[in-house]
Design an enzyme around this catalytic site. Structure first.
Site, mmCIF file in Angstrom:
data_model
loop_
_atom_site.group_PDB
_atom_site.id
_atom_site.type_symbol
_atom_site.label_atom_id
_atom_site.label_comp_id
_atom_site.label_asym_id
_atom_site.label_seq_id
_atom_site.Cartn_x
_atom_site.Cartn_y
_atom_site.Cartn_z
ATOM 1 N N GLU A 119 0.823 -1.046 -0.052
ATOM 2 C CA GLU A 119 0.006 -0.039 0.007
ATOM 3 C C GLU A 119 0.756 1.252 0.026
ATOM 4 O O GLU A 119 0.602 2.199 -0.827
ATOM 5 C CB GLU A 119 -0.911 0.105 1.181
ATOM 6 C CG GLU A 119 -1.922 -1.063 1.296
ATOM 7 C CD GLU A 119 -2.891 -1.107 0.122
ATOM 8 O OE1 GLU A 119 -3.087 0.048 -0.577
ATOM 9 O OE2 GLU A 119 -3.693 -1.873 -0.087
ATOM 10 N N ASP A 249 -4.535 -10.130 -8.049
ATOM 11 C CA ASP A 249 -4.913 -9.031 -9.301
ATOM 12 C C ASP A 249 -3.535 -8.139 -9.676
ATOM 13 O O ASP A 249 -3.168 -8.585 -10.916
ATOM 14 C CB ASP A 249 -6.102 -8.147 -8.897
ATOM 15 C CG ASP A 249 -5.826 -7.411 -7.534
ATOM 16 O OD1 ASP A 249 -4.738 -7.682 -6.839
ATOM 17 O OD2 ASP A 249 -6.656 -6.661 -7.198
ATOM 18 N N GLU A 357 -20.373 -5.617 -3.595
ATOM 19 C CA GLU A 357 -19.031 -5.956 -3.215
ATOM 20 C C GLU A 357 -18.519 -7.347 -3.719
ATOM 21 O O GLU A 357 -17.537 -7.497 -4.292
ATOM 22 C CB GLU A 357 -18.748 -6.052 -1.604
ATOM 23 C CG GLU A 357 -17.455 -6.640 -1.237
ATOM 24 C CD GLU A 357 -16.303 -5.454 -1.609
ATOM 25 O OE1 GLU A 357 -14.995 -6.009 -1.383
ATOM 26 O OE2 GLU A 357 -16.519 -4.494 -1.642
ATOM 27 N N GLU A 398 -10.075 1.046 -7.619
ATOM 28 C CA GLU A 398 -10.078 0.162 -8.497
ATOM 29 C C GLU A 398 -10.846 0.180 -7.882
ATOM 30 O O GLU A 398 -10.872 0.514 -8.666
ATOM 31 C CB GLU A 398 -9.030 -0.589 -8.537
ATOM 32 C CG GLU A 398 -7.804 -0.516 -8.870
ATOM 33 C CD GLU A 398 -6.877 -0.695 -8.770
ATOM 34 O OE1 GLU A 398 -6.910 -0.552 -8.616
ATOM 35 O OE2 GLU A 398 -6.112 -0.766 -8.709
#
EC number: 3.2.1.-
Length: 550
Positions: A119, A249, A357, A398
């Site tokens: 992050e 991803d 979600e 995203e």
């Protein structure tokens, strides 16, 4: 029989006269141009609310009008927003953010002491270096700050270990000993490559490049498709779960983007990406029995196909579009556009026009998700071609949420020039403005239920729109930033396509643009797929090596 040749997928090494991604001469029709200003207004409204109630903190909580620090307490929203300000031409806001960022002291120990290497890389290192480029390289302090935080994070690599640990305790530079995932370990290469370029120190790029190479060379559950979880201590996969969603991803995303950003002659990146596409088409690509919607399923530890989806995974359409253009492969492009339509249907099928979600499908070869399907879910599926497994909307783009979907929608527009993608982006703006402002209109909040507009809000308007997923006793968090990602992709969809062109820039996973060199004539790599290697799922439990600083 499963193909193992490039011919079956059309993956030729045809020489191109300067490969391009965007549709030549693309222009935004006049009737759509007002949407650019609408996207900018959402940004300025959100950011002004953040400035009033949370400036200097990581995120705003718009319902309680308070702040929260989930990413070091160094003002993540400010750093993440700088490139959006530059793209939108908001010079006054950028200069204020530049002044703040210039004074961040990354030696200050964050609350709890521990930060995420992933992050912090995609937001701080990526945001600072992209802002340095977009502002004409006039502010070297931004490079200095990126270097300062990266020097601390470099302790995530222990001794000769080529895999970084996922978290670092800034109080003593010790890594957090825990199983990580390939997205955390393999989504650092773009940012640290740029840091090497601007500092003249190759060590940064070498560390992250070798980590990706290591993962790519491990025997995988499916050719090219690395298992989601990996143990930095043993250097082995933990289990055999495969998918394009959270935890996996951006590893796949960066295989392709690193090849484009660096124009490297090391074929492992593009060859692994192509092999992952081939495996996905043959094993994971499915269509729903209602609506014939395309999606990529997961394969679990037992080798069972799980017909699940998430909006983190919806980036795959944009990634495949980029790769299809770089490889001059129309098959990949066509499948990518079908995947994009499948993801978009999960937004169009809710009462708010905002996607849930989590969601799932029923395919001709099964409906297994690991959970029991209820009668209400079957009824919803029979109408919409998918059913909702988690109804909340926690802002990510995203869809890391709608952001990930808006990212793919942006690529689809720039690649095809089809105005239906402009219509979709415009509908997203309308849904944002209608359903996400809380009653007192302090910024934008999250929804409890995307299929019930009266179900209320979740008190979050983060720099990051986040998703947590759990495995065993480990919780991983992936945060997505509205300022950096969702609104930038919305804005750029309606912006002049020659501005921040996909032929000149590569976006990191947080939508920070990096200037790319002139494209090669071909990105075919070696022209071969990577052969299957024997794979045995590793389970953690073996002793970890003693920690010693690098």
């Amino acid at each position: 029989m499963r193909s193992t040749t490039l011919v079956a997928l059309g993956l030729c090494s045809c020489a191109l006269a300067g490969v391009t991604v965007q549709e030549p001469g693309l222009k935004v029709p006049a009737q759509y141009q007002s949407n650019r200003a609408a996207a900018e207004k959402i940004f300025t409204t959100s950011y002004n609310a953040y400035k009033e109630f949370a400036f200097g903190h990581d995120e705003l909580l718009p319902i309680s009008k308070t702040s929260e620090d989930d990413l070091g307490g160094w003002g993540a929203s400010i750093v993440d927003a700088m490139t959006t300000m530059l793209v939108m031409g908001l010079d006054d806001l950028f200069n204020e953010a530049l002044n703040f960022s210039s004074h961040i002291d990354f030696s200050v120990i964050p609350a709890g002491g521990t930060i995420s290497v992933f992050e912090t890389t995609i937001r701080f290192v990526g945001g600072l270096l992209s802002a340095f480029e977009l502002s004409g390289q006039q502010h070297p302090i931004l490079v200095a700050k990126a270097k300062q935080v990266a020097d601390k994070m470099a302790f995530a690599w222990i001794g000769d270990n080529v895999l970084p640990y996922g978290h670092i305790d800034f109080s003593d530079n010790s890594p957090d000993i825990a199983v990580t995932n390939i997205a955390e370990a393999g989504t650092l290469s773009l940012e640290w490559f740029k840091l090497s370029k601007f500092t003249g120190n190759a060590t940064y790029g070498d560390l992250t490049m070798k980590s990706v190479e290591f993962i790519a060379n491990l025997p995988a559950p499916l050719p090219g498709l690395a298992a989601r979880f990996i143990d930095p201590g043993t250097g082995q996969f933990d289990g055999a779960y495969v998918g394009w969603g959270g935890g996996s991803d951006s590893y796949f995303e960066y295989l392709l983007k690193y090849a484009r950003l660096t124009n490297t002659n090391n074929n492992i990146f593009i060859d692994t990406w192509k092999t992952a596409i081939d495996s996905s088409i043959h094993t994971l690509l499915k269509t729903s029995t209602v609506g014939n919607h395309a999606y990529l399923a997961d394969q679990d530890d037992q080798g069972l196909i799980r017909h699940v989806g998430s909006h983190l995974a919806c980036f795959y359409a944009g990634n495949w579009l980029l790769g299809g253009k770089l490889l001059n492969n129309q098959t990949i492009i066509n499948i990518a556009l079908q995947l994009n339509d499948g993801c978009w249907n999960t937004y169009a099928g809710t009462t708010t026009g905002i996607g849930p979600e989590g969601f799932a499908f029923i395919s001709s070869d099964g409906n297994f998700t690991g959970d029991t399907i209820t009668a209400d879910e079957i009824a919803f599926y029979n109408t919409h071609g998918f059913y909702i497994t988690s109804s909340d909307y926690i802002q990510r783009p995203e869809g890391k949420h709608l952001g990930r979907l808006l990212e793919s929608n942006f690529y689809a527009w720039r690649v095809t020039g089809d105005t239906k993608y402009l219509d979709r982006a415009a509908s997203a703006i309308a849904s944002f403005n209608k359903f996400l402002p809380p009653p007192d209109h302090v910024g934008f909040a999250s929804l409890n239920d995307v299929n019930n507009a009266t179900a209320g809000f979740i008190d979050v308007m983060e720099s990051f729109w986040y998703e947590n997923f759990e495995r065993k006793d480990i919780t991983y968090s992936q945060f997505e930033n509205r300022f950096a990602e969702v609104l930038k992709y919305l804005y750029l969809t309606f912006d002049d396509p020659s501005h921040i062109s996909l032929d000149n820039y590569v976006f990191n996973t947080e939508c920070h643009p990096f200037k790319a060199p002139p494209a090669l004539n071909s990105y075919a790599g070696s022209g071969k797929l990577i052969p299957q290697k024997p794979f045995n799922a590793h389970k953690t439990g073996s002793p970890l090596p003693a920690i010693s600083p690098r």
